[in-house]
Design an enzyme around this catalytic site. Sequence first.
Site, PDB file in Angstrom:
ATOM      1  N   PRO A 138       3.266 -40.820 -11.873  1.00  0.00           N
ATOM      2  CG  PRO A 138       2.825 -41.720  -9.747  1.00  0.00           C
ATOM      3  CD  PRO A 138       2.235 -41.509 -11.031  1.00  0.00           C
ATOM      4  CB  CYS A 139       7.501 -42.708 -14.500  1.00  0.00           C
ATOM      5  SG  CYS A 139       7.739 -41.032 -15.503  1.00  0.00           S
ATOM      6  CG  HIS A 140       8.387 -38.852  -9.519  1.00  0.00           C
ATOM      7  ND1 HIS A 140       7.357 -38.389 -10.138  1.00  0.00           N
ATOM      8  CD2 HIS A 140       8.342 -38.711  -8.289  1.00  0.00           C
ATOM      9  CE1 HIS A 140       6.324 -38.382  -8.954  1.00  0.00           C
ATOM     10  NE2 HIS A 140       7.126 -38.275  -8.111  1.00  0.00           N
TER      11      HIS A 140
END
Length: 169
Positions: A138-140
């Site tokens: 989850p780079c968001h």
Amino acid sequence: MTTLNHAMTVTPAGPLTIVAGPDGRVRATGFTADVPGLVALIHPTLRDGAELRERADLGEITGKVRSYLDGDLTAIDDVPVHQHSDGAFMTHAWAVMRGIKAGEPVTYTRFAELSGRPAAIRAAAAACARNAVAFFVPCHRVLRVDTSLGGYRWGLEVKQWLLDHEARR
């Protein structure tokens, strides 16, 4: 010959396409319907010579995405992924990124600290930018130091939707 299976799920943030290897591990994912563009994000050692096959869904992976969309934010945490980097830090940073909890985003500075290299803020940002399995890794959930969104390969509207969805739970 290796087969890469792909399927698309409609989400409130747009189409989510997932590409998985023959072992069932996700190799690329993104909020796009552009399968060739998504496959291009996969490291060459994991895609060269692969045959692409469209599927209606990817079984348990698709089920976990639907559960996440229905509010079980931890449903995607254990979806197996497989990506490759030519550097040890990138691989380590992706593993650390998987530990960032939904609803608890961190800054790039904090992400660099969690990754064991507090001064490597640009390297931490590069781990986000080169992440082929965004959503599952989850780079968001990584934000600028002022907590503004920063960038996201699939668009800031998608990043904001994901963060809002996770904050509501």
